[in-house]
Design an enzyme around this catalytic site. Structure first.
Site, PDB file in Angstrom:
ATOM      1  N   GLY A  51      56.108 -14.968 -19.866  1.00  0.00           N
ATOM      2  CA  GLY A  51      55.199 -15.910 -19.235  1.00  0.00           C
ATOM      3  C   GLY A  51      55.321 -15.829 -17.732  1.00  0.00           C
ATOM      4  O   GLY A  51      55.701 -14.792 -17.181  1.00  0.00           O
ATOM      5  N   CYS A  52      55.006 -16.913 -17.041  1.00  0.00           N
ATOM      6  CA  CYS A  52      55.060 -16.938 -15.576  1.00  0.00           C
ATOM      7  C   CYS A  52      56.425 -16.482 -15.079  1.00  0.00           C
ATOM      8  O   CYS A  52      57.452 -17.038 -15.454  1.00  0.00           O
ATOM      9  CB  CYS A  52      54.761 -18.348 -15.072  1.00  0.00           C
ATOM     10  SG  CYS A  52      54.893 -18.514 -13.276  1.00  0.00           S
ATOM     11  N   PHE A  53      56.429 -15.471 -14.214  1.00  0.00           N
ATOM     12  CA  PHE A  53      57.703 -14.864 -13.830  1.00  0.00           C
ATOM     13  C   PHE A  53      58.543 -15.710 -12.878  1.00  0.00           C
ATOM     14  O   PHE A  53      59.715 -15.426 -12.669  1.00  0.00           O
ATOM     15  CB  PHE A  53      57.533 -13.455 -13.275  1.00  0.00           C
ATOM     16  CG  PHE A  53      56.481 -13.226 -12.217  1.00  0.00           C
ATOM     17  CD1 PHE A  53      56.014 -14.245 -11.391  1.00  0.00           C
ATOM     18  CD2 PHE A  53      55.953 -11.945 -12.042  1.00  0.00           C
ATOM     19  CE1 PHE A  53      55.057 -14.013 -10.411  1.00  0.00           C
ATOM     20  CE2 PHE A  53      54.993 -11.688 -11.054  1.00  0.00           C
ATOM     21  CZ  PHE A  53      54.546 -12.730 -10.244  1.00  0.00           C
ATOM     22  N   TRP A  54      57.982 -16.771 -12.321  1.00  0.00           N
ATOM     23  CA  TRP A  54      58.770 -17.609 -11.415  1.00  0.00           C
ATOM     24  C   TRP A  54      59.981 -18.212 -12.128  1.00  0.00           C
ATOM     25  O   TRP A  54      61.111 -18.094 -11.674  1.00  0.00           O
ATOM     26  CB  TRP A  54      57.907 -18.734 -10.846  1.00  0.00           C
ATOM     27  CG  TRP A  54      56.792 -18.283  -9.966  1.00  0.00           C
ATOM     28  CD1 TRP A  54      56.656 -17.069  -9.347  1.00  0.00           C
ATOM     29  CD2 TRP A  54      55.638 -19.047  -9.606  1.00  0.00           C
ATOM     30  NE1 TRP A  54      55.494 -17.029  -8.622  1.00  0.00           N
ATOM     31  CE2 TRP A  54      54.849 -18.224  -8.756  1.00  0.00           C
ATOM     32  CE3 TRP A  54      55.197 -20.329  -9.901  1.00  0.00           C
ATOM     33  CZ2 TRP A  54      53.641 -18.662  -8.210  1.00  0.00           C
ATOM     34  CZ3 TRP A  54      54.003 -20.767  -9.365  1.00  0.00           C
ATOM     35  CH2 TRP A  54      53.232 -19.950  -8.530  1.00  0.00           C
ATOM     36  N   VAL A  56      61.115 -17.440 -15.139  1.00  0.00           N
ATOM     37  CA  VAL A  56      61.892 -16.420 -15.851  1.00  0.00           C
ATOM     38  C   VAL A  56      62.917 -15.789 -14.919  1.00  0.00           C
ATOM     39  O   VAL A  56      64.088 -15.606 -15.284  1.00  0.00           O
ATOM     40  CB  VAL A  56      60.961 -15.343 -16.444  1.00  0.00           C
ATOM     41  CG1 VAL A  56      61.784 -14.266 -17.143  1.00  0.00           C
ATOM     42  CG2 VAL A  56      59.958 -15.969 -17.400  1.00  0.00           C
TER      43      VAL A  56
END
Length: 212
Positions: A51-54, A56
């Protein structure tokens, strides 16, 4: 592209052409000041999309044994894509995180446990409220050993889900790593630079059983 179109992966023939110039990024990790491009001797690399890499990226940079992390794009066709292009659904990429880790401190199997337990791997081309092919769940192994471990862990997690009464099929793609392209510098260690920023990841309450 419409939201409906963004739920289907673009073909290589229809993908955006991209560019030859890599994305300029800072040399050092904003949290630990380690190199974001060099891999020290004895270290290994893992690639995950959740999902959103922020959120992760933050999840993994906090782990003991992780040397550095970087946000970027993997699993697609367009060379050196921009964030806007990836979000259009016309590059084929997933938002992914590159993890450089010390296998003497943390094993690939432990990274897989973090992967499975901290997102929903059954949602196809979305993660939570984030919709689009760039938010799909994926593992991009670099070696036959990583590939075998990834596939085995998927089977164990699917069984654990069933035991917990969750019979939705896992949609996580496991494919050999294609080129990883660094995201723009503003996305690197985003939640360190913006502590109250958006973080859309969350697990489904199922634990990955250990390898027998």
């Amino acid at each position: 592209m419409s939201l409906f179109d963004k739920k289907h992966l673009v073909t290589q023939a229809d993908a955006l052409p991209g560019r030859n110039t890599p994305m300029p990024i800072a040399t050092l990790h904003a949290v630990n000041e380690h190199s974001m491009t060099n891999v020290p001797a004895g270290m290994e690399i893992a690639y995950f999309a959740m999902g959103c890499f922020w959120g992760v990226e933050r999840l993994f940079w906090q782990l003991p044994g992780v040397y550095s992390t970087a946000a970027g794009y993997a699993g697609g066709y367009t060379p050196n894509p921009t964030y806007r292009e990836v979000c259009s659904g016309q590059t084929g990429h997933a938002e992914a995180v590159r993890i450089v880790y010390d296998p003497a401190v943390i094993r690939y199997e432990q990274l897989l446990q973090i992967f499975w337990e901290n997102h929903d791997p059954t949602q196809g081309m979305q993660q939570g409220n984030d919709h689009g092919t760039q938010y799909r769940s994926a593992i991009y192994p670099l070696t036959p050993e990583q590939s075998a471990a990834a596939h085995a862990s998927r089977e164990r997690f699917q069984s654990a889900m069933a035991a917990a009464g969750n019979h939705r099929p896992i949609t996580t793609e496991i494919t050999h790593a294609t080129p990883f392209y660094y995201a723009e510098d503003e996305h690197q260690q985003y939640l360190h630079k913006n502590p109250y920023g958006y973080c859309g990841i969350g697990g489904i309450g199922v634990c990955l059983p250990p390898d027998a």
